[in-house]
Design an enzyme around this catalytic site. Structure first.
Site, PDB file in Angstrom:
ATOM      1  N   LYS A 103      21.626  80.349 -13.948  1.00 31.83           N
ATOM      2  CA  LYS A 103      22.231  80.826 -15.196  1.00 31.83           C
ATOM      3  C   LYS A 103      22.230  82.345 -15.181  1.00 31.83           C
ATOM      4  O   LYS A 103      21.202  82.975 -14.959  1.00 31.83           O
ATOM      5  CB  LYS A 103      21.446  80.299 -16.404  1.00 31.83           C
ATOM      6  CG  LYS A 103      21.874  80.928 -17.744  1.00 31.83           C
ATOM      7  CD  LYS A 103      21.219  80.266 -18.952  1.00 31.83           C
ATOM      8  CE  LYS A 103      21.456  81.095 -20.224  1.00 31.83           C
ATOM      9  NZ  LYS A 103      20.834  80.506 -21.429  1.00 31.83           N
ATOM     10  N   LYS A 163      21.354  85.814 -32.837  1.00 32.84           N
ATOM     11  CA  LYS A 163      19.903  85.590 -32.855  1.00 32.84           C
ATOM     12  C   LYS A 163      19.235  86.589 -33.797  1.00 32.84           C
ATOM     13  O   LYS A 163      19.725  87.707 -33.940  1.00 32.84           O
ATOM     14  CB  LYS A 163      19.322  85.811 -31.448  1.00 32.84           C
ATOM     15  CG  LYS A 163      19.583  84.711 -30.461  1.00 32.84           C
ATOM     16  CD  LYS A 163      18.945  85.062 -29.115  1.00 32.84           C
ATOM     17  CE  LYS A 163      19.293  84.061 -28.038  1.00 32.84           C
ATOM     18  NZ  LYS A 163      18.724  82.731 -28.252  1.00 32.84           N
ATOM     19  N   ARG A 204      24.594  76.491 -21.228  1.00 34.19           N
ATOM     20  CA  ARG A 204      25.128  75.205 -20.742  1.00 34.19           C
ATOM     21  C   ARG A 204      26.649  75.259 -20.587  1.00 34.19           C
ATOM     22  O   ARG A 204      27.218  74.586 -19.737  1.00 34.19           O
ATOM     23  CB  ARG A 204      24.707  74.081 -21.699  1.00 34.19           C
ATOM     24  CG  ARG A 204      25.260  74.202 -23.086  1.00 34.19           C
ATOM     25  CD  ARG A 204      24.555  73.331 -24.104  1.00 34.19           C
ATOM     26  NE  ARG A 204      23.226  73.843 -24.453  1.00 34.19           N
ATOM     27  CZ  ARG A 204      22.398  73.253 -25.297  1.00 34.19           C
ATOM     28  NH1 ARG A 204      22.730  72.114 -25.879  1.00 34.19           N
ATOM     29  NH2 ARG A 204      21.228  73.781 -25.560  1.00 34.19           N
TER      30      ARG A 204
HETATM   31  N1  BES Z   1      18.713  81.731 -23.647  1.00 38.15           N
HETATM   32  C1  BES Z   1      18.430  80.841 -24.710  1.00 38.15           C
HETATM   33  C2  BES Z   1      17.185  79.989 -24.460  1.00 38.15           C
HETATM   34  C3  BES Z   1      15.883  80.728 -24.449  1.00 38.15           C
HETATM   35  C4  BES Z   1      15.127  80.817 -25.595  1.00 38.15           C
HETATM   36  C5  BES Z   1      15.380  81.264 -23.276  1.00 38.15           C
HETATM   37  C6  BES Z   1      13.894  81.471 -25.570  1.00 38.15           C
HETATM   38  C7  BES Z   1      14.177  81.922 -23.265  1.00 38.15           C
HETATM   39  C8  BES Z   1      13.424  82.021 -24.388  1.00 38.15           C
HETATM   40  C9  BES Z   1      19.602  79.884 -24.928  1.00 38.15           C
HETATM   41  O1  BES Z   1      20.843  80.408 -24.636  1.00 38.15           O
HETATM   42  C10 BES Z   1      19.603  79.515 -26.361  1.00 38.15           C
HETATM   43  O2  BES Z   1      19.808  80.376 -27.167  1.00 38.15           O
HETATM   44  N2  BES Z   1      19.406  78.245 -26.640  1.00 38.15           N
HETATM   45  C11 BES Z   1      19.389  77.760 -27.963  1.00 38.15           C
HETATM   46  C12 BES Z   1      20.149  76.458 -27.990  1.00 38.15           C
HETATM   47  C13 BES Z   1      20.376  75.911 -29.370  1.00 38.15           C
HETATM   48  C14 BES Z   1      21.311  76.807 -30.136  1.00 38.15           C
HETATM   49  C15 BES Z   1      20.947  74.526 -29.244  1.00 38.15           C
HETATM   50  C16 BES Z   1      17.941  77.542 -28.364  1.00 38.15           C
HETATM   51  O3  BES Z   1      17.150  77.113 -27.537  1.00 38.15           O
HETATM   52  O4  BES Z   1      17.599  77.864 -29.502  1.00 38.15           O
HETATM   53 ZN    ZN Z   2      20.933  81.931 -23.278  1.00 41.34          ZN
HETATM   54 MN    MN Z   3      21.680  81.414 -26.315  1.00 38.31          MN
END
Ligand code: BES
Ligand code: ZN
Ligand code: MN
Length: 467
Positions: free
Chosen positions: A237, A249, A323
């Site tokens: 990724k 965020k 994803r």
């Molecule tokens: N890059 C993040 C996941 C992540 C979170 C990596 C904390 C490292 C530390 C990913 O792109 C993300 O934001 N995922 C979301 C998905 C959700 C919106 C379904 C998440 O995990 O909150």
């Molecule tokens: Zn991410």
């Molecule tokens: Mn994300």
């Protein structure tokens, strides 16, 4: 870092004097050097407990060393690679602390690869942007097999590249920078720009990339050999920054999102060293690199994207972007006719909630591949824990207007993401997905690692490929 290799027990009589001679002792045992044993074990009651150290100022009269560091290795029957790793890092940190440069190890036999690798881990610091640079180890002396030491060195260097790239700010480690690094590895490389990705039908990847001023880069590295016994693709990724997009965020969660390309950094670290091992395996390193930003061009909630394999994705949450980019990368990899695809991604906060920072999640469509990776990880100092892939987790991703949504319910998020990815993997390809959201980047020191990028995945994937 220069390495000097000596034959067993010669270490106590080498002709050049090191700054620190590090002697590992098991609980209840001694060094066998009378003067040291009298002082350390009899007078000061050092017990050799794991992770305890004892520094002796001067032993020049009996040993070729300015100082001696006795390191406890714990009970003999409990010894494993991880204990060696932590003990070596401890010794290296001590050496650095007293500003010494040349360290020698008298440690149990058979671990010289782990010792060498751990020297790099312990010596690592990200001081590029500091006016005052960190002190580094210059020379290491150890006993054992030269090829094994070399292997440890190569692994150490691979991790260093990965950690540097993941630690770099997004301003530096852009998609173009990753492409430039890939281009400099001396492998066959193809870098696709936005227009070429468009032609290939990568509607998912490009939608995520659209909100950023940084040009997306789709990177394909190949290590080839005559008559490979199998073909493997590793996909990382490559979100050079993840702001969350329109589902922005909160500031605190964005703080470490420069690490959202840790999977890509891992793939680059692995690919940078493969040829040194000449494995009889064809390896494809694949990265869909971009940023997830906000702005007038950014993709939105409710947009419907078409991935490379024709499947459509309704965007439920622009922060579930990894994803979406991986979807096109998986399709691309499967079209190469490989036997196995392994993807590695900082994919879900849910995986981090489930497993914390000490194990990565693993999922996939092939039990044997998964258990092989778990086993290889265990032997490499990296832990994986299998997450379920029950079809039920897909329920919340069902869409009324597209083939699927990119996110749904909050619970079981790591598995849901795994099931999402599965839609872009061809059935006859063995596939494993590694979720390193919790393990790639530490917010405080943990065991042998300092704060920041860990280079997770590098040792597992390198070992998996070369064995
Ligand atoms: N890059 C993040 C996941 C992540 C979170 C990596 C904390 C490292 C530390 C990913 O792109 C993300 O934001 N995922 C979301 C998905 C959700 C919106 C379904 C998440 O995990 O909150
Ligand atoms: Zn991410
Ligand atoms: Mn994300």
């Amino acid at each position: 870092m220069e390495f000097k290799i000596v034959q067993n027990s010669e270490i106590l009589s080498v002709n050049d004097v090191c700054d620190i001679l590090t002697i590992g002792v098991f609980e209840g045992e001694k060094t066998g050097i009378e003067k040291i044993d009298n002082l350390v074990f009899n007078e000061d009651k050092f017990e050799g407990k794991f992770n305890k150290t004892y520094l002796l100022p001067c032993c020049c009269d009996i040993l070729p060393a300015k100082k001696v560091l006795v390191v406890g290795l714990g009970k003999k029957e409990d010894l494993d690679g991880q204990k060696i790793r932590e003990a070596v890092v401890k010794a290296i940190k001590k050496t650095i602390q007293i500003k010494s440069e040349y360290v020698a190890f008298k440690f149990p036999d058979g671990y010289e690869d782990v010792i060498a690798e751990s020297c790099y881990i312990g010596d690592y610091s990200f001081d590029k942007y500091k006016s005052e640079k960190a002190h580094h180890i210059k020379k290491v002396c150890l006993q054992g097999d030269e090829a094994k030491v070399k292997k440890g060195q190569i692994f150490g260097e691979a991790m260093q590249l990965t950690r540097d790239l993941a630690n770099e700010p997004s301003e530096y480690a852009t998609p173009s920078k990753l492409a430039e690094v890939a281009d400099g590895l001396g492998l066959d490389v193809k870098i696709y720009d936005r227009a070429e990705c468009e032609k290939m039908g990568m509607g998912a990847f490009l939608a995520v990339a659209r909100g950023s001023l940084q040009e997306p880069k789709f990177i394909h590295l190949t290590y080839s050999c005559p008559n490979p016994k199998k073909k493997v693709a590793i996909i990382g990724k490559g979100l050079c920054f993840d702001s969350g997009g329109m589902n922005l965020k909160p500031a605190a969660s964005m703080m470490t999102m420069r690490d959202d390309m840790s999977g890509a950094a891992c793939v680059l670290g692995v690919m940078s060293k493969i040829k040194e091992f000449h494995p009889n395996v064809e390896v494809h390193g694949i990265i869909a690199a971009c940023e997830n930003m906000i702005g007038p061009k950014a993709y939105r909630q409710g947009d419907i994207l078409t991935a490379k394999n024709g499947k459509t994705i309704e965007i439920d949450n622009t922060d579930a972007e990894g994803r979406v980019t991986m979807a096109d990368a998986l399709c691309y990899a499967c079209e190469l006719g490989v036997d196995e695809v392994i993807d590695i991604a900082t994919l879900t906060g849910a995986c981090m909630v489930a497993l914390g920072t000490c194990a990565s999640g693993i999922m996939g469509n092939d039990k044997e591949l998964i258990s092989n990776i778990i086993k290889t990880g265990n032997n490499s100092g990296e832990r994986y824990w299998e997450m379920p892939m029950f079809e039920d987790y897909f329920t919340s991703l069902k869409s009324e207007i597209a083939d699927m949504k990119n996110s749904g319910a909050r619970w079981g998020g790591a598995s849901a993401a795994g099931l999402f990815l599965k839609n872009f993997v061809t059935d006859n390809v063995k596939w494993a997905h590694l979720d390193i959201a919790g393990t790639a980047f530490l917010e405080k020191p943990q065991k042998e690692f300092i704060k920041g990028a860990t280079g997770v995945g590098v040792r597992t994937l390198l070992n998996y490929i070369i064995n």
